[in-house]
Each structure stands twice: as C-alpha cells, then as structure tokens.
Design a protein around this motif. Structure first.
Motif, mmCIF file in Angstrom:
data_model
loop_
_atom_site.group_PDB
_atom_site.id
_atom_site.type_symbol
_atom_site.label_atom_id
_atom_site.label_comp_id
_atom_site.label_asym_id
_atom_site.label_seq_id
_atom_site.Cartn_x
_atom_site.Cartn_y
_atom_site.Cartn_z
ATOM 1 N N TRP A 51 0.756 -1.243 -0.064
ATOM 2 C CA TRP A 51 -0.021 -0.013 -0.074
ATOM 3 C C TRP A 51 1.010 1.350 0.095
ATOM 4 O O TRP A 51 0.559 2.077 -0.662
ATOM 5 C CB TRP A 51 -0.976 -0.015 1.149
ATOM 6 N N GLU A 52 1.935 1.127 0.859
ATOM 7 C CA GLU A 52 2.792 2.309 0.882
ATOM 8 C C GLU A 52 3.657 2.745 -0.565
ATOM 9 O O GLU A 52 3.501 3.725 -1.003
ATOM 10 C CB GLU A 52 3.885 2.301 1.983
ATOM 11 N N ASN A 53 3.805 1.526 -1.092
ATOM 12 C CA ASN A 53 4.617 1.731 -2.374
ATOM 13 C C ASN A 53 3.459 2.522 -3.553
ATOM 14 O O ASN A 53 3.990 3.500 -4.257
ATOM 15 C CB ASN A 53 5.096 0.336 -3.143
ATOM 16 N N CYS A 54 2.330 1.991 -3.469
ATOM 17 C CA CYS A 54 1.447 2.383 -4.349
ATOM 18 C C CYS A 54 0.990 4.008 -3.943
ATOM 19 O O CYS A 54 0.998 4.983 -4.903
ATOM 20 C CB CYS A 54 -0.175 1.600 -4.382
ATOM 21 N N LYS A 55 0.969 4.436 -2.890
ATOM 22 C CA LYS A 55 0.735 5.613 -2.324
ATOM 23 C C LYS A 55 1.790 6.705 -2.726
ATOM 24 O O LYS A 55 1.696 7.583 -3.194
ATOM 25 C CB LYS A 55 0.359 5.891 -1.017
ATOM 26 N N GLU A 56 2.950 6.062 -2.586
ATOM 27 C CA GLU A 56 4.300 6.763 -2.988
ATOM 28 C C GLU A 56 4.296 7.195 -4.337
ATOM 29 O O GLU A 56 4.712 8.113 -4.889
ATOM 30 C CB GLU A 56 5.548 6.109 -2.414
ATOM 31 N N TYR A 57 3.831 6.216 -5.283
ATOM 32 C CA TYR A 57 4.280 6.333 -6.659
ATOM 33 C C TYR A 57 3.034 7.092 -7.391
ATOM 34 O O TYR A 57 3.395 8.057 -8.353
ATOM 35 C CB TYR A 57 4.349 4.954 -7.354
ATOM 36 N N ASN A 58 2.102 6.859 -6.876
ATOM 37 C CA ASN A 58 0.823 7.590 -7.273
ATOM 38 C C ASN A 58 0.330 8.914 -6.610
ATOM 39 O O ASN A 58 0.239 8.831 -5.167
ATOM 40 C CB ASN A 58 -0.306 6.589 -7.437
ATOM 41 N N ARG A 59 0.148 9.978 -7.344
ATOM 42 C CA ARG A 59 -0.291 11.031 -6.568
ATOM 43 C C ARG A 59 -1.560 11.004 -5.834
ATOM 44 O O ARG A 59 -2.415 10.237 -6.014
ATOM 45 C CB ARG A 59 -0.343 12.304 -7.332
ATOM 46 N N ALA A 60 -1.668 11.730 -4.658
ATOM 47 C CA ALA A 60 -2.656 11.775 -3.800
ATOM 48 C C ALA A 60 -3.976 12.348 -4.739
ATOM 49 O O ALA A 60 -3.717 13.080 -5.357
ATOM 50 C CB ALA A 60 -2.739 12.795 -2.471
ATOM 51 N N GLY A 61 -5.211 11.541 -4.601
ATOM 52 C CA GLY A 61 -6.415 11.946 -5.145
ATOM 53 C C GLY A 61 -6.488 11.051 -6.509
ATOM 54 O O GLY A 61 -7.576 10.949 -6.754
ATOM 55 N N SER A 62 -5.465 10.459 -6.855
ATOM 56 C CA SER A 62 -5.637 9.290 -8.075
ATOM 57 C C SER A 62 -6.327 8.125 -7.440
ATOM 58 O O SER A 62 -6.445 8.118 -6.447
ATOM 59 C CB SER A 62 -4.319 9.161 -8.540
ATOM 60 N N ASP A 63 -6.951 7.590 -8.503
ATOM 61 C CA ASP A 63 -7.649 6.364 -8.267
ATOM 62 C C ASP A 63 -6.842 5.124 -7.508
ATOM 63 O O ASP A 63 -7.498 4.763 -6.586
ATOM 64 C CB ASP A 63 -8.221 5.697 -9.615
ATOM 65 N N PHE A 64 -5.656 5.097 -8.015
ATOM 66 C CA PHE A 64 -4.891 4.163 -7.308
ATOM 67 C C PHE A 64 -4.329 4.418 -6.217
ATOM 68 O O PHE A 64 -4.303 3.593 -5.006
ATOM 69 C CB PHE A 64 -3.395 3.870 -8.302
ATOM 70 N N HIS A 65 -4.204 5.785 -5.734
ATOM 71 C CA HIS A 65 -3.882 6.340 -4.379
ATOM 72 C C HIS A 65 -4.874 5.891 -3.199
ATOM 73 O O HIS A 65 -4.803 5.389 -2.293
ATOM 74 C CB HIS A 65 -3.438 7.705 -4.439
ATOM 75 N N LYS A 66 -6.242 6.345 -3.952
ATOM 76 C CA LYS A 66 -7.511 6.265 -3.243
ATOM 77 C C LYS A 66 -7.736 4.570 -3.043
ATOM 78 O O LYS A 66 -8.120 4.247 -1.709
ATOM 79 C CB LYS A 66 -8.690 6.473 -3.919
ATOM 80 N N LEU A 67 -7.479 3.650 -3.969
ATOM 81 C CA LEU A 67 -7.649 2.315 -3.951
ATOM 82 C C LEU A 67 -6.539 1.798 -2.708
ATOM 83 O O LEU A 67 -7.164 1.014 -1.809
ATOM 84 C CB LEU A 67 -7.494 1.745 -4.879
ATOM 85 N N ALA A 68 -5.357 2.167 -2.720
ATOM 86 C CA ALA A 68 -4.426 1.806 -1.699
ATOM 87 C C ALA A 68 -4.803 2.165 -0.347
ATOM 88 O O ALA A 68 -4.559 1.344 0.829
ATOM 89 C CB ALA A 68 -2.858 2.562 -2.059
ATOM 90 N N VAL A 69 -5.370 3.519 -0.087
ATOM 91 C CA VAL A 69 -5.742 3.928 1.233
ATOM 92 C C VAL A 69 -6.908 3.234 1.595
ATOM 93 O O VAL A 69 -6.850 2.560 2.786
ATOM 94 C CB VAL A 69 -6.527 5.358 0.911
ATOM 95 N N SER A 70 -7.921 2.876 0.781
ATOM 96 C CA SER A 70 -8.968 2.039 1.047
ATOM 97 C C SER A 70 -8.586 0.486 1.689
ATOM 98 O O SER A 70 -9.006 -0.181 2.417
ATOM 99 C CB SER A 70 -9.994 1.777 0.022
ATOM 100 N N LEU A 71 -7.735 -0.111 0.677
ATOM 101 C CA LEU A 71 -7.195 -1.533 1.032
ATOM 102 C C LEU A 71 -6.403 -1.497 2.353
ATOM 103 O O LEU A 71 -6.523 -2.452 3.132
ATOM 104 C CB LEU A 71 -6.477 -1.998 -0.201
ATOM 105 N N GLN A 72 -5.521 -0.422 2.419
ATOM 106 C CA GLN A 72 -4.601 -0.451 3.559
ATOM 107 C C GLN A 72 -5.651 -0.401 4.956
ATOM 108 O O GLN A 72 -5.294 -1.018 5.897
ATOM 109 C CB GLN A 72 -3.768 0.688 3.609
ATOM 110 N N LYS A 73 -6.583 0.372 4.942
ATOM 111 C CA LYS A 73 -7.491 0.438 6.020
ATOM 112 C C LYS A 73 -8.341 -0.848 6.293
ATOM 113 O O LYS A 73 -8.356 -1.330 7.329
ATOM 114 C CB LYS A 73 -8.591 1.497 5.654
ATOM 115 N N LYS A 74 -8.687 -1.528 5.234
ATOM 116 C CA LYS A 74 -9.255 -3.028 5.352
ATOM 117 C C LYS A 74 -8.398 -3.849 5.671
ATOM 118 O O LYS A 74 -8.372 -4.719 6.485
ATOM 119 C CB LYS A 74 -9.851 -3.295 3.835
ATOM 120 N N TRP A 75 -6.930 -3.595 5.313
ATOM 121 C CA TRP A 75 -5.916 -4.612 5.818
ATOM 122 C C TRP A 75 -5.700 -4.536 7.422
ATOM 123 O O TRP A 75 -5.636 -5.335 8.107
ATOM 124 C CB TRP A 75 -4.637 -4.409 4.999
#
Length: 129
Positions: A51-75
C-alpha cells in the motif's frame, strides 16, 4: 496488487527510482507458503509495503492512491482481527495499524498459528478486495 508491477510493459520507467522495495500480494503468498516469515509482524510489514509503494508512486487523489488507502484500511482492520483470533493475548501488532507502529519485540509464531493466520489471510471476500 496481486503481481509485481510490470513497470517496463507499463512504461513506468521511473518506478524503480521511486519504489525502492517493490512488494505484491503474490510475493507475500509465496513467502507464506515457503515459510519465509517467522512472525506476523513480518507479514504485516510486507503487506503494508504494498500500500505504501502505491501511495508513494501515485499522486494523492488518483484512483490508485485512493484504492491503496482503502485497501490499507481494510488490511489494518482485518490484520488486527486475525491477530486477536490467532493469538488473543499477543502484542504482535507491528505490521498492522500502519500509522501506529509500536516498538514491540517480535514473537516467533508457532506452526499452528502461522497456518491459521495464512488460511484466514487469504479467505478474503470480493467485498474485501
């Protein structure tokens, strides 16, 4: 998230410079199967690295960043519950709660605990992913 990012095929040529420690769920699963992890915290750290890699590579607000935040919370929620089920009195929460990493000594999990944890970890529903 299930496989390593194929940065060459995707034309993401800066990916290796931005993400220094790639990780994916397939690698985590393989490491679980081959008993490369000695503690639950090691598993948690690798999953959180995804999740951290995805958030680091993709800018905040992008679909991938939002997905990583959501999946990290679920994890984090699922990891905490799994630890409570497998080892009710464990303090081995370092790999969960991404923002609240405590300095907890790692406890070596028993074989039965690792099997139970791995089985529970990969019993995710479609709603979880």
């Amino acid at each position: 998230f299930r496989e390593p990012v194929d940065w060459k095929a995707l034309g993401l040529f800066d990916y290796p410079q931005v993400v220094s420690e790639p990780m994916d769920l397939g690698t985590v699963k393989s490491r679980l199967k081959t008993k490369k992890y000695n503690t639950f915290a090691q598993v948690g750290a690798d999953v959180n690295r995804i999740w951290e890699n995805c958030k680091e590579y993709n800018r905040a607000g992008s679909d991938f960043h939002k997905l990583a935040v959501s999946l990290q919370k679920k994890w984090d929620d699922r990891y905490t519950k799994l630890l409570a089920e497998v080892r009710p009195s464990a303090d081995d929460s370092e790999g969960g709660k991404s923002a609240e990493k405590a300095a907890v000594p790692e406890q070596r999990a028993t074989l039965a605990e690792r099997k139970s944890f791995a089985k529970s970890l990969f019993n995710l529903s479609k709603e979880d992913a």
